[in-house]
Design a protein around this motif. Sequence first.
Motif, PDB file in Angstrom:
ATOM      1  N   MET A 112       0.857  -1.085  -0.087  1.00 50.96           N
ATOM      2  CA  MET A 112       0.216   0.064  -0.075  1.00 50.96           C
ATOM      3  C   MET A 112       0.466   1.063  -0.053  1.00 50.96           C
ATOM      4  O   MET A 112       1.554   1.309   1.443  1.00 50.96           O
ATOM      5  N   CYS A 161      -6.677   3.686   4.912  1.00 51.94           N
ATOM      6  CA  CYS A 161      -6.000   5.045   3.941  1.00 51.94           C
ATOM      7  C   CYS A 161      -7.334   5.534   3.509  1.00 51.94           C
ATOM      8  O   CYS A 161      -8.051   4.392   2.909  1.00 51.94           O
ATOM      9  N   ILE A 176      -5.360  -2.004  -8.916  1.00 55.47           N
ATOM     10  CA  ILE A 176      -5.503  -1.468  -7.410  1.00 55.47           C
ATOM     11  C   ILE A 176      -5.890  -1.403  -6.540  1.00 55.47           C
ATOM     12  O   ILE A 176      -7.049  -1.746  -4.890  1.00 55.47           O
ATOM     13  N   CYS A 177      -7.955  -0.775  -7.064  1.00 55.01           N
ATOM     14  CA  CYS A 177      -9.497  -1.145  -6.408  1.00 55.01           C
ATOM     15  C   CYS A 177      -9.490  -2.026  -5.436  1.00 55.01           C
ATOM     16  O   CYS A 177      -9.584  -2.136  -3.761  1.00 55.01           O
ATOM     17  N   SER A 195      -7.085  -4.276  -4.604  1.00 55.42           N
ATOM     18  CA  SER A 195      -6.034  -5.431  -3.587  1.00 55.42           C
ATOM     19  C   SER A 195      -6.011  -3.940  -2.482  1.00 55.42           C
ATOM     20  O   SER A 195      -5.872  -4.196  -0.972  1.00 55.42           O
ATOM     21  N   LEU A 196      -6.232  -2.474  -2.644  1.00 54.79           N
ATOM     22  CA  LEU A 196      -6.214  -2.023  -1.650  1.00 54.79           C
ATOM     23  C   LEU A 196      -7.693  -2.151  -0.716  1.00 54.79           C
ATOM     24  O   LEU A 196      -7.869  -1.698   0.258  1.00 54.79           O
ATOM     25  N   GLN A 232      -7.748  -4.453   1.780  1.00 61.99           N
ATOM     26  CA  GLN A 232      -6.215  -3.950   2.788  1.00 61.99           C
ATOM     27  C   GLN A 232      -6.749  -3.101   3.462  1.00 61.99           C
ATOM     28  O   GLN A 232      -6.576  -1.513   3.755  1.00 61.99           O
ATOM     29  N   ALA A 275      -8.120  -0.153   2.609  1.00 66.55           N
ATOM     30  CA  ALA A 275      -8.655   0.625   2.577  1.00 66.55           C
ATOM     31  C   ALA A 275      -9.601   1.657   2.105  1.00 66.55           C
ATOM     32  O   ALA A 275     -11.056   0.717   1.642  1.00 66.55           O
ATOM     33  N   VAL A 303     -11.584   3.819  -0.939  1.00 66.46           N
ATOM     34  CA  VAL A 303     -11.119   3.652  -2.318  1.00 66.46           C
ATOM     35  C   VAL A 303     -12.205   4.872  -3.499  1.00 66.46           C
ATOM     36  O   VAL A 303     -13.997   4.133  -2.929  1.00 66.46           O
ATOM     37  N   CYS A 308       5.064   1.925  -3.879  1.00 66.23           N
ATOM     38  CA  CYS A 308       5.212   2.353  -2.946  1.00 66.23           C
ATOM     39  C   CYS A 308       5.983   2.802  -1.494  1.00 66.23           C
ATOM     40  O   CYS A 308       6.459   3.160  -0.970  1.00 66.23           O
TER      41      CYS A 308
END
Length: 428
Positions: free
Chosen positions: A207, A268, A299-300, A302-303, A306, A308, A310, A425
């Motif tokens: 991230m 985040c 990206i969307c 995976s984050l 974690q 996040a 988004v 990152c």
Amino acid sequence: MPDFEELKTKEQLKSNHSVLNSLNQMLHHDFCPQINEWVYWMKNPFWCLSLSILTALVCGLLVNSAILYIATALAMIIAVGVLWPWVSVKGLAAELSFNKVRTQCGESVGARLIVKNNWPWPAWGVYLRHPFSEHSDHLCEVAIDCIPGWKTSEYTWNFIPRKRGVYSTSTAFLETAFPFGLYKKKISLSMDSVLIVWPEISKLAFMPELREVSSSEDRFASHRAGDYGDVIGTRTFRLGDSLRRVHWSQSARQGQIIVTERQAAAVCALRVIPDLNQSHYQNGNRDSLEAIIRITASICHSLLKQHACVECLVGNQLFRCEGNQRDQYLLLDELACIPADGLPDSEVKHTRSPLPEFVITNSRGYIKQLQNNSSRHRSRSIVVQDSPTQEIEHDPICQCEPWMRLNTPDESREKAFTDSWKKACYAS
């Protein structure tokens, strides 16, 4: 020492082989491609037989009447070759369905074809053809040698979609040209089934460090329990819980101390902005658009895994995903439905946001972004280099490197993408 006659024979064979290759290339070369649409009808044997019948009629009338028997035989062949496929498919009714509603590119999906033959005689040489995507031509998915008469037959197989999109069985059809291939007759399927194919998703285990946004109480993850957001449920009291969280009515009803659980603050928060402007993907740059869609989905996805928060701006639609599976499905469905050549300029709007932004674009879009001074302090650019040209390196206006850059669109589905993401990152 090899025999002189043997060497001479080998040289002669090589010479003949080269001559045959040259002759084969000459015979298969298309000298007049501009007139193909006017002469391709001659590939169908129906027209060759029709010309033969016409020739036989003329010869039978002018030369010998016995030739008319040949014309009659050819006419009967044409009649059978045209009427039999037409009659065969008139008695068929078919349904095609998938065992899933959503899948990803490259993943296997179970497909089932149910065909009912209402005629007492069987249907031979039946094909299932489909486009199944706006990116491909009609393909033959299933070939059925014989469908028994007065019977409902079921056929199953594994279908692997190769490109994203909405695959609708309403565009599929059954086709047959049995017995002579003179005439193809097709029927549409009686039931519509839809398969949504998401773009390929790469798992990103890291991230980016976003110093602009801390774990604040105005961004919450609804799928994780914490101490701040809305109430998401209740549970039994644990040592260390605040008495302010005690649910007194539930405690009295259950006979034990019950406390409320709230949402947790997101790790985040960020906004992902894929560049889908149609004008940036002209002149055969569609591979760059597909790479940008794959990167956005990766990206969307995976984050969100974690924890996040988004946001993704697709055209003029803003998708907010906070770990809710439904929101994530809506975003991936929208990415799957993006046209192959991008969105028109009128549908692409960039609204301001206090969140850090990840702008995913190609080299042409990045140059235009720099020319218009639209890059912001809180945005990071991920650039997919257009192939085969290298526009950024030779453009005098570009004096800065993006946050991350992929040299080719194919890197978005390879290990090079995950490695570049990891390095970016760490560097940030």
